[in-house]
Design a protein around this motif. Structure first.
Motif, PDB file in Angstrom:
ATOM      1  N   GLU A 167       0.841  -1.208   0.000  1.00 64.47           N
ATOM      2  CA  GLU A 167       0.000   0.000   0.000  1.00 64.47           C
ATOM      3  C   GLU A 167       0.863   1.239   0.000  1.00 64.47           C
ATOM      4  O   GLU A 167       0.656   2.153  -0.793  1.00 64.47           O
ATOM      5  CB  GLU A 167      -0.916   0.042   1.235  1.00 64.47           C
ATOM      6  N   ARG A 168       1.854   1.257   0.939  1.00 58.75           N
ATOM      7  CA  ARG A 168       2.743   2.430   1.017  1.00 58.75           C
ATOM      8  C   ARG A 168       3.509   2.587  -0.288  1.00 58.75           C
ATOM      9  O   ARG A 168       3.685   3.686  -0.808  1.00 58.75           O
ATOM     10  CB  ARG A 168       3.740   2.270   2.174  1.00 58.75           C
ATOM     11  N   PHE A 169       3.952   1.472  -0.833  1.00 59.35           N
ATOM     12  CA  PHE A 169       4.745   1.461  -2.063  1.00 59.35           C
ATOM     13  C   PHE A 169       3.951   2.081  -3.216  1.00 59.35           C
ATOM     14  O   PHE A 169       4.462   2.924  -3.955  1.00 59.35           O
ATOM     15  CB  PHE A 169       5.114   0.006  -2.376  1.00 59.35           C
ATOM     16  N   VAL A 171       1.260   4.001  -2.933  1.00 58.59           N
ATOM     17  CA  VAL A 171       1.001   5.420  -2.640  1.00 58.59           C
ATOM     18  C   VAL A 171       2.196   6.272  -3.027  1.00 58.59           C
ATOM     19  O   VAL A 171       2.069   7.312  -3.685  1.00 58.59           O
ATOM     20  CB  VAL A 171       0.629   5.615  -1.145  1.00 58.59           C
ATOM     21  N   LEU A 172       3.374   5.802  -2.623  1.00 62.41           N
ATOM     22  CA  LEU A 172       4.598   6.544  -2.932  1.00 62.41           C
ATOM     23  C   LEU A 172       4.799   6.617  -4.447  1.00 62.41           C
ATOM     24  O   LEU A 172       5.150   7.670  -4.989  1.00 62.41           O
ATOM     25  CB  LEU A 172       5.819   5.854  -2.310  1.00 62.41           C
ATOM     26  N   ALA A 173       4.565   5.481  -5.106  1.00 60.57           N
ATOM     27  CA  ALA A 173       4.771   5.429  -6.560  1.00 60.57           C
ATOM     28  C   ALA A 173       3.808   6.375  -7.270  1.00 60.57           C
ATOM     29  O   ALA A 173       4.202   7.113  -8.179  1.00 60.57           O
ATOM     30  CB  ALA A 173       4.599   3.981  -7.047  1.00 60.57           C
ATOM     31  N   GLU A 174       2.552   6.356  -6.812  1.00 61.00           N
ATOM     32  CA  GLU A 174       1.558   7.258  -7.419  1.00 61.00           C
ATOM     33  C   GLU A 174       1.935   8.711  -7.182  1.00 61.00           C
ATOM     34  O   GLU A 174       1.817   9.548  -8.083  1.00 61.00           O
ATOM     35  CB  GLU A 174       0.164   6.986  -6.845  1.00 61.00           C
ATOM     36  N   ALA A 175       2.401   8.996  -5.933  1.00 57.67           N
ATOM     37  CA  ALA A 175       2.807  10.382  -5.592  1.00 57.67           C
ATOM     38  C   ALA A 175       3.932  10.824  -6.510  1.00 57.67           C
ATOM     39  O   ALA A 175       3.955  11.954  -7.001  1.00 57.67           O
ATOM     40  CB  ALA A 175       3.208  10.445  -4.123  1.00 57.67           C
ATOM     41  N   LYS A 176       4.869   9.933  -6.750  1.00 61.89           N
ATOM     42  CA  LYS A 176       6.025  10.260  -7.611  1.00 61.89           C
ATOM     43  C   LYS A 176       5.546  10.562  -9.026  1.00 61.89           C
ATOM     44  O   LYS A 176       5.992  11.519  -9.658  1.00 61.89           O
ATOM     45  CB  LYS A 176       7.000   9.077  -7.651  1.00 61.89           C
ATOM     46  N   GLU A 177       4.609   9.719  -9.508  1.00 55.31           N
ATOM     47  CA  GLU A 177       4.090   9.897 -10.872  1.00 55.31           C
ATOM     48  C   GLU A 177       3.386  11.238 -11.008  1.00 55.31           C
ATOM     49  O   GLU A 177       3.588  11.963 -11.980  1.00 55.31           O
ATOM     50  CB  GLU A 177       3.085   8.797 -11.202  1.00 55.31           C
TER      51      GLU A 177
END
Lengths: 186, 81
Positions: A167-169, A171-177
């Motif tokens: 989940e965190r991964f 979220v972080l990936a989406e935030a980066k995108e």
């Protein structure tokens, strides 16, 4: 379960071998055998077969750790039943440990028979079946049950823990995108 | 000859053993199955049974006999079931 088997030829007649069997102990080469007692002796009136039941007291010197853990003394007892048929020249000795049987079972079977073609020889065959006793099997089952339960618990913990990581991964990936898209679109 | 589990029985045992070994070679193996040492065996066995009871092996023995008779003794046997 472990099996043991051995065969041997003795260069003596079956009569000699079977009679000598009763005088095997005491024997300096077998110091572990402390006493031998006869519990029963009878001839079957129909078959003429002699049946002798004996109790053999043995000082086994098993690993001290095992003995202490089981609260056992080093003297163990074995029950043996011998069947002697002078007509067929067959002698069978069957024995099993009397003590420590919940930890270990050792069953032995010995036969002395006249050699089929050379009457001055005797064939010897010895077989033993050794298996862990019920207490050890029960302990093995308990260890396995506990291990499976613990494994299942850990597997569940691991899966939940990884789900959170995912989940965190994500979220972080989406935030980066998003950040990349936003900065790219500026 | 080997000693008995009950040290007080060893003498009785050795008297019985001497009789048995003679009977076995000179009578039994030659086809004569008439028992000869029964009185000596009775005395020796009575002594051993006391020793077995003291060491609490008598119950183990009874259980083992039930579980593996090996085959069972004939009806003319000297043992108690």
């Amino acid at each position: 379960m472990r099996l043991f088997k051995t065969v041997h030829d003795f260069d003596y007649s079956w009569h000699t071998v079977s009679a000598a069997q009763w005088q095997k102990y005491p024997n300096p080469d077998c110091p572990h055998v402390q006493h031998v007692d006869v519990l029963d002796s009878s001839v079957d009136p129909e078959t003429g077969v002699l049946r002798i039941e004996r109790l053999i007291s043995v000082d086994q010197k098993a690993p001290t750790l095992i003995l202490r853990a089981m609260g056992a003394s080093s003297t163990q007892y074995v029950r043996e039943v011998a069947l002697i048929d002078p007509k067929t020249k067959t002698m069978t000795l069957s024995s099993k440990n009397l003590t420590l049987s919940n930890i270990l079972s050792c069953e032995e079977s010995i036969t002395y028979t006249q050699h089929p073609t050379i009457p001055e020889k005797t064939l010897f065959s010895q077989q033993a079946t050794i298996s862990a006793g019920s207490a050890v099997s029960r302990m093995a089952s308990m260890i396995e049950d506990w291990s499976v339960k613990r494994f299942q618990q850990n597997a569940l913990l691991g899966r939940d823990a990884f789900s959170k990581v995912l989940e965190r991964f994500v979220v972080l990936a989406e935030a980066k995108e998003e950040a990349a898209a936003t900065s790219g679109s500026k | 000859m080997s000693s008995s589990i009950g040290s007080e029985c060893t003498d009785l045992k050795q008297k019985y053993d001497t009789c048995f070994n003679k009977w076995y070679s000179e009578k039994f193996l030659k086809g004569d199955t008439t028992p000869e040492c029964e009185d000596l065996f009775k005395d020796y066995k009575a002594c051993v049974m006391v020793a077995l009871k003291e060491k609490q092996i008598d119950t183990l023995l009874a259980d083992a006999r039930k579980e593996s008779p090996f085959p069972p003794p004939s009806s003319s046997s000297n043992s108690e079931a």
